[in-house]
Design a protein around this motif. Structure first.
Motif, mmCIF file in Angstrom:
data_model
loop_
_atom_site.group_PDB
_atom_site.id
_atom_site.type_symbol
_atom_site.label_atom_id
_atom_site.label_comp_id
_atom_site.label_asym_id
_atom_site.label_seq_id
_atom_site.Cartn_x
_atom_site.Cartn_y
_atom_site.Cartn_z
ATOM 1 N N ASN A 1 -35.887 53.833 15.935
ATOM 2 C CA ASN A 1 -36.994 53.141 16.581
ATOM 3 C C ASN A 1 -37.592 52.038 15.709
ATOM 4 O O ASN A 1 -37.359 51.979 14.504
ATOM 5 C CB ASN A 1 -38.079 54.164 16.932
ATOM 6 N N ALA A 2 -38.424 51.206 16.344
ATOM 7 C CA ALA A 2 -39.154 50.153 15.631
ATOM 8 C C ALA A 2 -40.385 49.786 16.450
ATOM 9 O O ALA A 2 -40.378 49.881 17.682
ATOM 10 C CB ALA A 2 -38.279 48.923 15.414
ATOM 11 N N THR A 3 -41.441 49.371 15.758
ATOM 12 C CA THR A 3 -42.666 48.965 16.434
ATOM 13 C C THR A 3 -43.502 48.120 15.476
ATOM 14 O O THR A 3 -43.299 48.148 14.252
ATOM 15 C CB THR A 3 -43.484 50.185 16.893
ATOM 16 N N PHE A 4 -44.460 47.353 16.033
ATOM 17 C CA PHE A 4 -45.371 46.571 15.194
ATOM 18 C C PHE A 4 -46.352 47.478 14.454
ATOM 19 O O PHE A 4 -46.905 47.081 13.429
ATOM 20 C CB PHE A 4 -46.137 45.560 16.045
ATOM 21 N N ASN A 5 -46.566 48.679 14.962
ATOM 22 C CA ASN A 5 -47.446 49.641 14.311
ATOM 23 C C ASN A 5 -46.666 50.353 13.210
ATOM 24 O O ASN A 5 -45.903 51.277 13.473
ATOM 25 C CB ASN A 5 -47.980 50.648 15.329
ATOM 26 N N THR A 6 -46.853 49.934 11.988
ATOM 27 C CA THR A 6 -46.053 50.479 10.881
ATOM 28 C C THR A 6 -46.426 51.915 10.527
ATOM 29 O O THR A 6 -45.738 52.536 9.713
ATOM 30 C CB THR A 6 -46.209 49.590 9.634
ATOM 31 N N ARG A 7 -47.487 52.432 11.129
ATOM 32 C CA ARG A 7 -47.843 53.827 10.881
ATOM 33 C C ARG A 7 -47.089 54.797 11.801
ATOM 34 O O ARG A 7 -47.066 56.002 11.554
ATOM 35 C CB ARG A 7 -49.356 54.029 11.058
ATOM 36 N N PHE B 1 -38.580 55.866 12.905
ATOM 37 C CA PHE B 1 -38.967 54.454 12.895
ATOM 38 C C PHE B 1 -38.542 53.777 11.587
ATOM 39 O O PHE B 1 -38.999 54.152 10.506
ATOM 40 C CB PHE B 1 -40.476 54.330 13.055
ATOM 41 N N VAL B 2 -37.698 52.758 11.714
ATOM 42 C CA VAL B 2 -37.310 51.987 10.530
ATOM 43 C C VAL B 2 -38.456 51.106 10.057
ATOM 44 O O VAL B 2 -38.441 50.604 8.923
ATOM 45 C CB VAL B 2 -36.063 51.117 10.806
ATOM 46 N N THR B 3 -39.458 50.886 10.896
ATOM 47 C CA THR B 3 -40.606 50.059 10.536
ATOM 48 C C THR B 3 -41.673 50.848 9.779
ATOM 49 O O THR B 3 -42.650 50.262 9.310
ATOM 50 C CB THR B 3 -41.216 49.432 11.801
ATOM 51 N N ASN B 4 -41.513 52.156 9.673
ATOM 52 C CA ASN B 4 -42.391 52.980 8.855
ATOM 53 C C ASN B 4 -41.703 53.161 7.498
ATOM 54 O O ASN B 4 -40.612 53.735 7.417
ATOM 55 C CB ASN B 4 -42.635 54.331 9.529
ATOM 56 N N LYS B 5 -42.354 52.673 6.439
ATOM 57 C CA LYS B 5 -41.697 52.653 5.126
ATOM 58 C C LYS B 5 -41.264 54.043 4.685
ATOM 59 O O LYS B 5 -40.126 54.243 4.223
ATOM 60 C CB LYS B 5 -42.648 52.040 4.097
ATOM 61 N N GLU B 6 -42.152 55.014 4.829
ATOM 62 C CA GLU B 6 -41.842 56.385 4.408
ATOM 63 C C GLU B 6 -40.663 56.946 5.189
ATOM 64 O O GLU B 6 -39.736 57.535 4.606
ATOM 65 C CB GLU B 6 -43.072 57.261 4.614
#
Length: 342
Positions: A205-211, A304-309
């Motif tokens: 997944n990916a989203t603008f919400n990085t949390r 989510f690849v957009t969440n760093k952790e």
């Protein structure tokens, strides 16, 4: 002479009673009581499903046609609704009873013969890309690589656990495939009369919400229409109205099975990665691969690849193993439900 006449009248009376018993109509309650089956009724679509052990009969009052075990079209006979009750003609009752109470045989058992794993994206299509700064340096992770890794691990687990079943993948390397090619490959798998195939499309997944983080499973919305599930070539039925009814029945069955598959996968993932990733639940959308697969089908988002952790975690072999294990356990649970006598 009087005695002979008496016996003639008696025989006539017996014949009339037998004939009446053979030609009388049956209510749905009589069918359930006789077979021990359970009824699932969709009031919105006016479709019923009778289930007894591993045998399913789908029907729609007003149509003579139904589906047996989710795939096989069968002319049942006249079924209609009268004052809120469902009435089976003698012909329909006899047919349904013969299906739900067959002589002992294994050929009527439902069997998942094939599991189709679709590793999303690939080749020139990287899918979602997570870009992060790690120790002052730019680091990125691509969806296509994550899902191929998990898909290959899942394939190997399934082949070890179910050597008698076919485990098919849409791609096993960094190859680009059009969406249509993926579902066409799954839809072209040849199945025996009582065999079923299930379809898993695996994504990240990916989203603008990085949390945002966690896993989720997507199914087709219940109101979404799928065409071409039933055709005149496979059924021998030419009436467009009847084909439309049979297609609607098949749509309902695929929806139910996809939802159950989704729930099993969510349970499996929660057991394997739930301590580090939240369960975001089942969601609905008209994804192309899910809509065009003519079988129970789901789309899985691993994280989510957009969440760093979470992105860093999805680069770890141990976590990728656990994701595959969760999917494997979910499939095992679904197979157990789908094939178990009830």
């Amino acid at each position: 002479m009087v005695r002979r006449a008496f016996f003639v009248v008696l025989l006539l009376c017996i014949s009339m009673v037998v004939l009446a018993a053979e030609t009388r109509e049956h209510t749905i309650h009589e069918i359930l009581e006789t077979t021990g089956a359970r009824l699932q009724w969709d009031a919105d679509r006016g479709i019923g499903v009778l289930r007894n052990a591993n045998t399913y009969v789908s029907f729609r009052p007003g149509s003579r046609w139904g589906l047996v075990n989710y795939a096989n079209q069968r002319e049942l006979g006249e079924i209609r609704r009268v004052d809120g009750n469902i009435i089976f003609s003698a012909e329909a009752a006899e047919t349904v009873l013969s299906i739900l109470k067959p002589a002992r045989q294994t050929s009527t058992d439902r069997y998942i013969s094939t599991i189709f794993i679709d590793a999303g994206h690939g080749g020139r299509d990287p899918g979602a890309v997570g870009i992060h700064t790690i120790n002052g340096e730019r680091w990125e992770i691509k969806e296509k690589d994550i899902v191929l890794d998990v898909s290959m691990r899942l394939r190997d687990m399934l082949r070890r656990g179910f050597p008698e079943r076919d485990i098919v993948m849409s791609r096993e390397d960094d190859t680009y495939l059009r969406l249509e090619e993926r579902t066409e490959a799954a839809n072209s798998v040849e199945l025996a009369e009582n065999e079923t195939i299930i379809f898993l499309s695996i994504h990240a997944n990916a989203t603008f919400n990085t949390r945002a983080k966690g896993f989720e499973v997507w199914v087709l919305p219940p109101e979404e229409r799928r065409g071409g599930l039933v055709d005149s070539r496979t059924t021998g039925v030419s009436d467009p109205g009847v084909l439309s009814i049979l297609n609607t029945i098949r749509e309902e069955e695929l929806t139910i099975e996809s939802v159950l598959l989704s729930r099993s996968l969510l349970t499996g993932l929660e057991g394997s990665v739930g301590d580090v990733a939240p369960n975001r639940g089942m969601k609905t959308a008209s994804w192309s691969v899910v809509r065009n697969a003519r079988m129970p089908s789901v789309l899985v988002e691993l994280g989510f690849v957009t969440n760093k952790e979470e992105a860093l975690r999805m680069a770890e072999p141990d976590h990728l193993h656990n994701l595959a294990l969760g999917l494997y356990n979910g499939i095992v649970e679904f197979i157990r439900y789908f094939e178990a006598p009830q």
